[in-house]
Design an enzyme around this catalytic site. Structure first.
Site, PDB file in Angstrom:
ATOM      1  N   GLN A  31       0.829  -1.211   0.000  1.00  0.00           N
ATOM      2  CA  GLN A  31       0.000   0.000   0.000  1.00  0.00           C
ATOM      3  C   GLN A  31       0.865   1.264   0.000  1.00  0.00           C
ATOM      4  OE1 GLN A  31      -2.057  -1.007   3.611  1.00  0.00           O
ATOM      5  NE2 GLN A  31      -0.147  -1.097   4.762  1.00  0.00           N
ATOM      6  N   HIS A  62      -8.319   3.614  20.122  1.00  0.00           N
ATOM      7  CA  HIS A  62      -7.497   2.560  20.732  1.00  0.00           C
ATOM      8  C   HIS A  62      -7.951   2.182  22.134  1.00  0.00           C
ATOM      9  CE1 HIS A  62      -4.513   3.802  17.497  1.00  0.00           C
ATOM     10  NE2 HIS A  62      -4.934   2.596  17.205  1.00  0.00           N
ATOM     11  N   ASP A  86       0.467   0.081  13.714  1.00  0.00           N
ATOM     12  CA  ASP A  86       0.830   1.399  14.250  1.00  0.00           C
ATOM     13  C   ASP A  86       1.146   1.352  15.735  1.00  0.00           C
ATOM     14  OD1 ASP A  86      -1.800   1.716  15.683  1.00  0.00           O
ATOM     15  OD2 ASP A  86      -2.564   1.755  13.643  1.00  0.00           O
ATOM     16  N   GLU A 106       0.679  -8.043  11.133  1.00  0.00           N
ATOM     17  CA  GLU A 106       0.653  -6.836  10.299  1.00  0.00           C
ATOM     18  C   GLU A 106       1.376  -7.173   8.992  1.00  0.00           C
ATOM     19  OE1 GLU A 106      -0.560  -3.471  10.314  1.00  0.00           O
ATOM     20  OE2 GLU A 106       0.247  -3.930   8.324  1.00  0.00           O
ATOM     21  N   ASP A 137      -0.202 -12.321   6.158  1.00  0.00           N
ATOM     22  CA  ASP A 137      -1.614 -12.056   5.906  1.00  0.00           C
ATOM     23  C   ASP A 137      -2.429 -12.584   7.089  1.00  0.00           C
ATOM     24  OD1 ASP A 137      -4.006 -11.581   4.137  1.00  0.00           O
ATOM     25  OD2 ASP A 137      -4.184 -13.741   4.458  1.00  0.00           O
ATOM     26  N   GLY A 138      -3.329 -11.758   7.626  1.00  0.00           N
ATOM     27  CA  GLY A 138      -4.114 -12.124   8.804  1.00  0.00           C
ATOM     28  C   GLY A 138      -4.944 -13.384   8.604  1.00  0.00           C
ATOM     29  N   ASP A 155      -8.110  -4.971  14.246  1.00  0.00           N
ATOM     30  CA  ASP A 155      -7.833  -3.546  14.078  1.00  0.00           C
ATOM     31  C   ASP A 155      -7.484  -3.327  12.616  1.00  0.00           C
ATOM     32  OD1 ASP A 155      -7.028  -0.923  14.321  1.00  0.00           O
ATOM     33  OD2 ASP A 155      -5.070  -1.428  15.175  1.00  0.00           O
ATOM     34  N   SER A 156      -8.417  -3.652  11.759  1.00  0.00           N
ATOM     35  CA  SER A 156      -8.144  -3.614  10.324  1.00  0.00           C
ATOM     36  C   SER A 156      -8.773  -2.386   9.706  1.00  0.00           C
ATOM     37  CB  SER A 156      -8.765  -4.840   9.691  1.00  0.00           C
ATOM     38  OG  SER A 156     -10.102  -4.942  10.141  1.00  0.00           O
TER      39      SER A 156
END
Lengths: 284, 284
Positions: A31, A62, A86, A106, A137-138, A155-156
């Site tokens: 990305q 959060h 993050d 992540e 990959d999750g 948390d996507s």
């Protein structure tokens, strides 16, 4: 010079923030990542043009995705964070001494690197010794897990593009299997206001409902997110988000927060009539 | 053609909405009034460049400023609405058969006229026979009133410019006198998020606290307003906003709403920690 970043909420609605400086910009394999500096929102993380977080109000997202389940589940030791490169969710999690391991899945190592460099106040949490980062990959990561976690936090970003697999029935089923018998799964559940997001919101809720015996939606005021009205899903095998809240136990932990407090726990599950109607649509 | 209206939230933040057509624009003796047509928010009322209401989400503001006190005060007969020339508050009030008179003090007759013509779905409520419109200054109007109202709703724009007098201690004192001995006053209390508004929010709260024995703040998610996190003040001589809530009584009235329900009444008074801290700052 006038420089504005615009977060596109719909084809006809955008939130624009005056930018002082573009601190970072790169295209990873996954990305495009930008970090911007602003007066009103501090540093802003932008992924593929979409606002992911701002220094000024990230605490709301959060805290709400983390402390709501932590005040309910009485014994969280192993946690999985899907996305979350993050470090914001991890910063909240490491406030709990009783948590033993935190796996962060992540897919993009450059995201983690950029956050560590440009928003260390948030991302430094990732250096905690309990944290393991998996650049995978999750969906693939979770397939191999069974009875392994007490809490999974999804948390996507939104269900379009790269993260799409994280919003499928298969994925939620795999999360169910990866959780222990009293496990809890939390997901960011989009906003109920704009038509396209409201539809995603319904779709996610429906799929999670079909997977978990207990499934409730709660809300927070997040000014930098589309409509400012943001939803989270609380899915659970055993604990009820309200009946099993341990107000006193949570207070005794002495955790410092700026948004969440057990005092508002019940209130965040009391959704406006039109949001209830939206969700009930798929609950029948 | 691309045409965008921008609502300026701070010097560095704006919400922009794509406009299909400018339906109306005029300068009255008091202010500039525009009515815009948009796909995402329907018709939009703009006063002196500031977004006042949109057809798409005005129900949230108007329901929350009206039904919260109406579900608490057991016997509202005489109501005063300060501002409210668009008719939104009145539309909610006239759902109650037991209300006998509604005085609307709207200094600008052109605003009422424009709303009646361009947003009749909202402003037609003003033709209800219980409604009297006074085209006067709110501060002056209320000075002569004593022991006259059960409920006063201050539906005024922000505390800058023309409406400034409606945010003074003198004005709140006059409201106190204009209320009966068990009267309730509701005010729109701005947003707690952006610095300038948070300051106004504190200032209003302080002045009302100094005037009324009971004073609590509650919140709603209003997507088209700055930050989307909007506050209201509940000030009262006798009734407590939570202890005196009559859930069953309100439900029995059979009033149709899209946002408010007694189920979320307590939750809207449970403010995030940072908002509580902001208000406590002036409560000491």
């Amino acid at each position: 010079m006038e420089m504005w970043f615009s977060d596109i909420h719909t084809d006809g609605v955008k939130l624009s923030i005056r930018i002082e400086e573009q601190l970072f910009s790169a295209q990873s394999e996954v990305q495009r990542i930008d970090v911007l500096e602003s007066k009103d929102f501090g540093k802003i993380l932008v992924v593929d043009g979409d606002l992911m977080l701002t220094e000024r109000d990230e605490f709301i997202y959060h805290e709400m995705i983390t402390h709501v389940p932590m005040a309910v589940h009485p014994d969280v030791r192993q946690v999985l964070v899907v996305g979350g490169g993050d470090g914001g969710v991890v910063r909240e999690l490491i406030k709990y001494d009783t948590i033993e391991t935190i796996d962060v899945v992540e897919p993009d190592p450059l995201l983690v690197e950029a956050c560590r460099k440009y928003i260390p106040e948030i991302a430094n949490s990732l250096t905690d010794e309990r944290v393991s980062i998996f650049n995978e990959d999750g969906l693939r990561f979770i397939r191999s897990k069974s009875d392994a976690y007490d809490l999974i936090i999804i948390d996507s970003p939104n269900p379009f593009g790269a993260g799409e697999g994280l919003f499928t029935k298969e994925f939620y089923g795999n999360c169910y299997n990866a959780l222990r018998e009293d496990g809890v799964m939390i997901n960011q559940n989009e906003s109920p206001f704009y038509t396209e997001e409201a539809f995603q919101c319904q779709r996610m809720h429906k799929r999670i409902l079909e997977t978990f015996p207990i499934c409730r939606v709660y809300q927070a005021h997040i000014p930098s997110y589309p409509s400012g009205h943001w939803l989270f899903g609380f899915a659970s095998k055993k604990y009820h988000p309200l009946d099993d809240l341990d107000k006193v136990g949570w207070k005794l932990k002495g955790i410092h927060t700026k948004y969440y407090e057990p005092r508002l726990h019940a209130g965040v599950f009391a959704l406006p009539a039109y949001v209830e109607a939206l969700l009930e649509d798929v609950e029948r």
